[in-house]
Enzyme design. Sequence first.
Site, short mmCIF file in Angstrom:
data_model
loop_
_atom_site.label_atom_id
_atom_site.label_comp_id
_atom_site.label_asym_id
_atom_site.label_seq_id
_atom_site.Cartn_x
_atom_site.Cartn_y
_atom_site.Cartn_z
N SER A 65 0.83 -1.20 0.00
CA SER A 65 0.00 0.00 0.00
C SER A 65 0.87 1.26 0.00
O SER A 65 1.67 1.46 -0.90
CB SER A 65 -0.97 -0.05 1.18
OG SER A 65 -2.03 0.86 0.99
N ASP A 207 -5.75 -3.72 -2.41
CA ASP A 207 -4.76 -3.33 -1.41
C ASP A 207 -4.11 -4.54 -0.73
O ASP A 207 -4.79 -5.43 -0.23
CB ASP A 207 -5.44 -2.45 -0.35
CG ASP A 207 -4.45 -1.70 0.51
OD1 ASP A 207 -3.72 -2.36 1.26
OD2 ASP A 207 -4.42 -0.47 0.43
#
Length: 681
Positions: A65, A207
């Site tokens: 991320s 993610d």
Amino acid sequence: MTICRAPGLLILAGALAREVAGQECRPARTALVLSGGGAKGLAHIGVLNALDSLGIRPDLVVGTSMGAIVGGLYASGYTAREIDSLARALPISEIVRPFRTTAPHAWDRRLPIVFLVRGRSGFALQTGIVEENGPNARLNTAMLRGNLLARGDFDQLPIPFRAVATDLRDRSTVVLGRGDLARAVRASSAIPLIFPPVLAGGAVLVDGGLSASIPVAEARAEGAERVIVSDVTEHLADTLDVESPLALADQLLGFLFQQPGASLAPGDVMIRPDVQEFRSLEFTRESIEQILRRGRLAADTALSRGSCFPRRPPPAARALPTRLADWTVTTGSATDSTVVARMLRLTPSSPLEPDRLRERLLGLAEAETFHGVWLNPTGSADTVSFRVEPIPAPKLVGGAGLAYDHELGGEVWAGIFNRRLFGTTLEASALLTLGRLQRELYATALWHVDAGWSRLTPIISLRLRTEDIRRFDPSGRELESVATGRAGLSSGVELRPARAWRIRLSAEALTWGREAARGDAALGGSIRLSREWRTGPQVLGDVLVNGAFQSAAAALTWPLVSRSWTVVPGFRLGLGADLPLQWTFPLGGDEGFPGLHLGESRGSREAHTAVRIGYAVKGPIEIRLLLAAGRAWTPGVGTEDWLAGARLGLGADTPVGPIDVAYGVATNGRGALYLRLGKWF
């Protein structure tokens, strides 16, 4: 003899000890592991600063991320100081910035509450609630250096790199080490329900924090024998406000990104910056400063307790490829290929100019035809080839919105927009607005002859509008409104000379009338200048000239935002001659003037200045103060005194628009309530 030999033996023992110590300190293959964490992940940059100051160079960078964004930049050869400068200039916040519903520019800055897109299975609610164009453009420009160096293989970067994503089909961890660098980082940071997933083969990538927030195991699987971990992941609160729906939702979301703690081995280093007080999407300048500082402090403390780190000079600067061998568009229609070529100005067998390519990629932030592109570079030596993959925007979209004002009543609107009318680069839009005082139909058609930066775009529009204009006596008592109508047909061109700026030149045919009065018509022309961007000044200027009347108006606002404060100074100026009632200027525009009824003071001239001040008290709720001064008048019809006023109340910016409730007073002794839900249009 024994005494004489003692010093020599001591020296020999010391040398042997140093030799043994040197043999023991043979740095193992070390990976720098950067966790997810949103804005808190900017603390990783402080960690990089500490590593650079000590000359510690990891053999591998693995990020999830925000850790993938920072790690991708570091692996591309940027120093910690350079990344620090990027963060302070806020482009990283543009990559992962918070909620922003978007609508086509032809919808005139309206805020859709319902936004439908036509996909493979018909119309559906939009899956992403963040504007993709800006973040994707920023990400492409930030990762361009690394993308050109790697050319599809992340082991070819100055520091080998891996981005960690999650396959949404089964929540398995996917480690990305090949392909387009920007795309890999986007996949790693694609928060579900915020960003659309990235499709790669059969995988649906989102993610990496959903499966590996702190990707230590993934680093070891890539050959790391030792890890330096920077962990800024959220720790769930020990206490929970069960009466707060927002607190419950935040706790549930936290469970999605919660995994067992990282498994560390002897010699590993854990760096845990103290950033828990910051929100994941808190990108104010003050927050960034504190987060960076705390990251450096935590790293200095943790690294001082470690030993035997890999130390080497910074990687030598490597030359970027200098020639574009060829390019193709891997998906989309022939029209898509033409538009991409115009946007990026790609010419086979031509010199490659990274700075100009970076500017053109950044220009995609304004493109409505695509949400962005992935370059997918390949090649060797000093040449590169692009296999450009457009991220097409939906061809057909629909939307609707509403707003309510306690004086003006409610208004609703609905619109439809086609980006590929008849399979061409012709765009068409239609908007219908219905309200207690105003009804309007607005249609436009725009042809993208040239999709490059400074394009000249033919445009034609039709506007039909009826409006009941409010009237008041000097004491502020409302009188019977005046029913008016107008229609206009315009044809011209729109020019974009620079990012965020638009200039529209049009020839216009107008007709208008009012109750109990003969209708009029005139031919003329207009010029509109605008600047609309997420930061910096917002500018709008209009000039209208025809055989019956002339009008000029300008408005400027400049939002200034800190962690707790929002200050928005603004200025409005209107000048007109022989204006029909429909074109006169209401003092303060749509927001009105503190202490007066909305639309109470209007005339053929207006001068108005104001400053809006907001202070965050809890979550999105702000105490808001509006200070204003101004005057609206018509020369020769009586004088209107200059007024000053103040309006104080509470407000919040929400996904469905701003909400405000306040009370205002003016220097003429008048007072009025202001209550509005949603963005007025």
